[in-house]
Design a protein around this motif. Structure first.
Motif: not given
Length: 176
Positions: A110-125
């Protein structure tokens, strides 16, 4: 003198011994490698949304972006990485609370340079006793488990983290 079954048993036992020695040799070549890389975590805006159901208040935050290069982690003995972003905070009732907000599996190739933008949390607090609202020290850390072809599963924490305060009020959500 020796039957076919005893010769087959000897050959099988010798083959297993050789494979075990080779597997141990593969493990030793990467067992002491440092798998930490610098991680850049930014949180643009924290929005806590109260979602009421039978389990009590749950809060979801909007995350900013995470950038880092995982190429130094991968070598010939790494099959995949399990990445996860966790938040650590203290409340009156517990000195240490840890919550996983987001996770992802990265396979070899897979792509080794991760540039993750505008992420939303996947799980709740899950807020037990309103300890998150107005909490001044929430520390977010990116960590990963290295899944090797042979050897132990090391748990590695990234070398970057961010601490931030949470807001004092929930955002209102529209239900449609």
């Amino acid at each position: 003198m020796n039957t076919v079954l005893s010769r087959a048993n000897s050959l099988f036992a010798f083959s297993l011994s050789v494979m075990a020695a080779l597997t141990f040799g593969c493990f030793v070549t990467t067992a002491f490698k440092d798998r930490r890389v610098p991680v850049d975590i930014h949180v643009s805006k924290v929005m806590l949304k109260n979602v009421d159901d039978f389990t009590g208040p749950r809060e979801r935050s909007d995350l900013g972006f995470i950038t880092f290069d995982i190429l130094p982690i991968f070598d010939w003995n790494v099959k995949q990485l399990f990445l996860y972003l966790s938040a650590q905070y203290a409340t009156k009732s517990n000195s240490l609370n840890q919550v996983v907000l987001w996770d992802r599996i990265i396979l070899r190739g897979d792509n080794t340079k991760l540039n993750l933008r505008d992420m939303k949390s996947k799980y709740f607090f899950f807020d037990d006793g309103n300890g998150l609202r107005a909490n001044k020290n929430i520390t977010m850390t990116l960590s990963w488990n290295v899944v090797p072809n042979a050897g132990i599963l090391p748990l590695v924490a990234g070398s970057g983290h961010v601490s931030l305060p949470f807001p004092e009020q929930y955002e209102t959500t529209k239900s449609y």
